[in-house]
Every structure is written in structure tokens, then in C-alpha cells.
Motif scaffolding. Structure first.
Motif, PDB file in Angstrom:
ATOM      1  N   PRO A  19       0.823  -1.210   0.000  1.00  9.00           N
ATOM      2  CA  PRO A  19       0.000   0.000   0.000  1.00  9.00           C
ATOM      3  C   PRO A  19       0.857   1.260   0.000  1.00  9.00           C
ATOM      4  N   LYS A  20       0.307   2.305  -0.603  1.00  9.61           N
ATOM      5  CA  LYS A  20       0.985   3.594  -0.554  1.00  9.61           C
ATOM      6  C   LYS A  20       0.739   4.191   0.821  1.00  9.61           C
ATOM      7  N   PRO A  32       3.113   9.833  14.919  1.00  4.74           N
ATOM      8  CA  PRO A  32       2.264   9.169  15.917  1.00  4.74           C
ATOM      9  C   PRO A  32       1.036   8.512  15.275  1.00  4.74           C
ATOM     10  N   GLY A  33       0.882   7.224  15.534  1.00  2.00           N
ATOM     11  CA  GLY A  33      -0.256   6.474  15.003  1.00  2.00           C
ATOM     12  C   GLY A  33      -0.087   6.078  13.560  1.00  2.00           C
ATOM     13  N   GLY A  34       0.941   6.532  12.889  1.00  3.67           N
ATOM     14  CA  GLY A  34       1.096   6.286  11.457  1.00  3.67           C
ATOM     15  C   GLY A  34       2.112   5.215  11.188  1.00  3.67           C
ATOM     16  N   PRO A  35       2.457   4.999   9.975  1.00  4.81           N
ATOM     17  CA  PRO A  35       1.974   5.672   8.774  1.00  4.81           C
ATOM     18  C   PRO A  35       0.555   5.237   8.419  1.00  4.81           C
ATOM     19  N   TYR A  36      -0.097   6.044   7.620  1.00  6.34           N
ATOM     20  CA  TYR A  36      -1.489   5.797   7.258  1.00  6.34           C
ATOM     21  C   TYR A  36      -1.604   5.474   5.775  1.00  6.34           C
ATOM     22  N   THR A  37      -2.547   4.597   5.449  1.00  2.00           N
ATOM     23  CA  THR A  37      -2.809   4.301   4.044  1.00  2.00           C
ATOM     24  C   THR A  37      -3.744   5.369   3.484  1.00  2.00           C
ATOM     25  N   LEU A  38      -3.904   5.365   2.158  1.00  6.07           N
ATOM     26  CA  LEU A  38      -4.801   6.329   1.530  1.00  6.07           C
ATOM     27  C   LEU A  38      -6.242   6.127   1.990  1.00  6.07           C
ATOM     28  N   THR A  39      -6.624   4.881   2.228  1.00  3.55           N
ATOM     29  CA  THR A  39      -7.982   4.595   2.704  1.00  3.55           C
ATOM     30  C   THR A  39      -8.197   5.174   4.092  1.00  3.55           C
ATOM     31  N   THR A  71     -13.794  15.886  18.576  1.00  3.96           N
ATOM     32  CA  THR A  71     -13.787  15.684  17.122  1.00  3.96           C
ATOM     33  C   THR A  71     -12.553  14.897  16.687  1.00  3.96           C
ATOM     34  N   ALA A  72     -11.396  15.258  17.217  1.00  4.54           N
ATOM     35  CA  ALA A  72     -10.162  14.547  16.856  1.00  4.54           C
ATOM     36  C   ALA A  72     -10.219  13.085  17.317  1.00  4.54           C
ATOM     37  N   GLY A  73     -10.730  12.842  18.522  1.00  3.46           N
ATOM     38  CA  GLY A  73     -10.830  11.465  19.021  1.00  3.46           C
ATOM     39  C   GLY A  73     -11.796  10.618  18.216  1.00  3.46           C
ATOM     40  N   VAL A  74     -12.945  11.218  17.883  1.00  2.00           N
ATOM     41  CA  VAL A  74     -13.938  10.473  17.098  1.00  2.00           C
ATOM     42  C   VAL A  74     -13.410  10.215  15.691  1.00  2.00           C
ATOM     43  N   ALA A  75     -12.673  11.133  15.099  1.00  5.88           N
ATOM     44  CA  ALA A  75     -12.121  10.939  13.752  1.00  5.88           C
ATOM     45  C   ALA A  75     -10.982   9.928  13.769  1.00  5.88           C
ATOM     46  N   PHE A  76     -10.224   9.881  14.878  1.00  6.94           N
ATOM     47  CA  PHE A  76      -9.100   8.949  14.940  1.00  6.94           C
ATOM     48  C   PHE A  76      -9.569   7.498  15.071  1.00  6.94           C
ATOM     49  N   ALA A  77     -10.685   7.268  15.752  1.00 10.64           N
ATOM     50  CA  ALA A  77     -11.156   5.890  15.983  1.00 10.64           C
ATOM     51  C   ALA A  77     -11.425   5.141  14.673  1.00 10.64           C
ATOM     52  N   PRO A  78     -12.242   5.664  13.735  1.00 18.00           N
ATOM     53  CA  PRO A  78     -12.434   4.910  12.487  1.00 18.00           C
ATOM     54  C   PRO A  78     -11.173   4.850  11.634  1.00 18.00           C
ATOM     55  N   THR A  79     -10.305   5.855  11.735  1.00 18.82           N
ATOM     56  CA  THR A  79      -9.046   5.814  10.992  1.00 18.82           C
ATOM     57  C   THR A  79      -8.192   4.650  11.472  1.00 18.82           C
ATOM     58  N   TRP A  80      -8.112   4.469  12.767  1.00 17.40           N
ATOM     59  CA  TRP A  80      -7.345   3.360  13.331  1.00 17.40           C
ATOM     60  C   TRP A  80      -7.980   2.015  12.984  1.00 17.40           C
ATOM     61  N   LEU A  81      -9.338   1.930  13.042  1.00 11.84           N
ATOM     62  CA  LEU A  81     -10.022   0.670  12.734  1.00 11.84           C
ATOM     63  C   LEU A  81      -9.842   0.268  11.272  1.00 11.84           C
ATOM     64  N   VAL A  82      -9.883   1.237  10.368  1.00 11.06           N
ATOM     65  CA  VAL A  82      -9.697   0.926   8.944  1.00 11.06           C
ATOM     66  C   VAL A  82      -8.287   0.399   8.705  1.00 11.06           C
ATOM     67  N   GLY A  83      -7.327   0.858   9.472  1.00 12.25           N
ATOM     68  CA  GLY A  83      -5.960   0.350   9.331  1.00 12.25           C
ATOM     69  C   GLY A  83      -5.821  -1.090   9.781  1.00 12.25           C
ATOM     70  N   ARG A  84      -6.746  -1.597  10.604  1.00 11.86           N
ATOM     71  CA  ARG A  84      -6.698  -2.984  11.080  1.00 11.86           C
ATOM     72  C   ARG A  84      -7.392  -3.960  10.134  1.00 11.86           C
ATOM     73  N   ILE A  85      -8.072  -3.453   9.118  1.00 10.50           N
ATOM     74  CA  ILE A  85      -8.741  -4.343   8.154  1.00 10.50           C
ATOM     75  C   ILE A  85      -7.672  -5.029   7.320  1.00 10.50           C
TER      76      ILE A  85
END
Length: 195
Positions: A19-20, A32-39, A71-85
Motif C-alpha cells: 500500500p501507498k 504518531p499512530g502512522g503511517p497511514y494508508t490512503l484509505t 472531534t479529533a478522538g472520534v475521527a481517529f477511531a475509524p481511521t485506526w479501525l480501517v488500518g486494522r482491516i
């Protein structure tokens, strides 16, 4: 004199998918918490935008700093969950759209444009007969005496037509022989119809 610059090209099959990633520092260390995928970036950005737009309409704590932290906490939760898929060859957006479409399709499916309606389960009854096999005839022992024949009432036998090419003695032997197996009965039936 200039030294030619070396170029490296790498080719991967579809079985190896890399993944990119977004969010590595120049030295390759993680943020922190990264790196992140495009998804992950797409999902996190969409949730962050929805939270900021609906802050005054649907929810608010009354404090701006506290609202930004929520807002930051709520936005981080689905971002972290999508990274676990687990990553597969299937596009995540198409998987989501196919799952949503499957929720609104009929349970039994469709055949030739019409919804299939399955009948309710019901009890079905009936009778079954199991025939026991014919007992095997005992094999007579050469030392044992022959059993006495039962006396049968004399009945007038039906006259049978004899084949013309068959000798009278062979015809008499064939008439006295009683077929025992199914094949013998079929052969006797064929002989009687051809006569």
C-alpha cells in the motif's frame, strides 16, 4: 567524466501488494499512530469533516477546545479501525457498496426478474414398504437323503406351443424346468413369446 546514474525498477505480481503510505518522516521514522494508508486518510478526513459540520447543529459541549478534542478522538477511531482491516485485492469501497446492495436484495434472490418465494416448511407424510429379500435355498449335502416331495394336487397343465426347431425331449425338459432367478424368468418369457 560523468558517472552514469543507476536506475532501479521493481516489478511485483498481483499477489504482492504494497500500500501507498502517508505519514513517514524524511528519515523514515513514523509519525504518531502512522503511517497511514490512503484509505485511512480518506475515512478519517470524511469523519472529521462530518464532525466539524455538525458540531453546532447536532452536538456540542459548549467549550471549543473540548469540542476539538472530541472531534479529533472520534475521527481517529475509524481511521485506526480501517488500518486494522486485512488488505486484500478487493477495493474497500466496492466491498462496502456490494455489502450495502446485498442488504436490500430479497433473501431468496431473483430468477428471471422475479423474486423467488420459498414455501413454508411443512410436514410430509407417506408410507414406505421394505420388502425382505427371498431366503436363499439351502444347498443339499451329498450325504443327506433327499427330502420327500410334497404331494401337489394335480391340475391340468396349459398346453404350450413348442418351438419347431426344438426336439421333443428338449422341449419337455424346458417345460419341466422352473426358472429360479430373474434372468431365467426373463429368458423363459422371451421363449414363450417367440413360440
Amino acid at each position: 567524466m560523468t558517472v552514469p546514474q543507476e536506475e532501479i525498477a521493481r516489478f511485483y505480481t498481483r499477489s504482492r501488494r504494497f500500500p501507498k503510505m502517508i505519514g513517514r518522516m524524511n528519515d523514515g521514522s513514523r509519525i504518531p499512530g502512522g503511517p497511514y494508508t490512503l484509505t485511512q486518510v480518506g475515512v478519517g478526513g470524511a469523519v472529521l469533516l462530518v464532525m466539524l459540520v455538525t458540531r453546532g447543529l447536532l452536538w456540542s459541549t459548549g467549550e471549543i477546545l473540548l469540542d476539538l478534542l472530541v472531534t479529533a478522538g472520534v475521527a481517529f477511531a475509524p481511521t485506526w479501525l480501517v488500518g486494522r482491516i486485512p488488505m486484500t485485492r478487493r477495493n474497500l469501497l466496492f466491498a462496502f457498496l456490494d455489502g450495502a446492495a446485498a442488504m436490500f436484495k430479497p433473501v431468496g434472490g431473483k430468477y428471471q426478474g422475479q423474486t423467488i418465494r420459498l414455501a413454508q416448511p411443512h410436514a410430509a407424510g407417506g408410507d414406505t414398504q421394505v420388502l425382505s429379500p427371498r431366503p436363499a435355498r439351502p444347498v443339499p449335502s451329498p450325504l443327506a437323503p433327499e427330502p420327500a416331495k410334497k404331494a401337489t394336487p394335480t391340475s391340468t397343465p396349459q398346453p404350450r406351443r413348442q418351438r419347431r426347431d426344438m426336439a421333443p425331449a428338449a422341449a419337455a425338459a424346458a417345460a419341466s424346468h422352473r426358472p429360479e432367478t430373474g434372468v431365467e424368468r426373463l429368458l423363459a418369457q422371451i421363449n414363450s413369446t417367440t413360440n
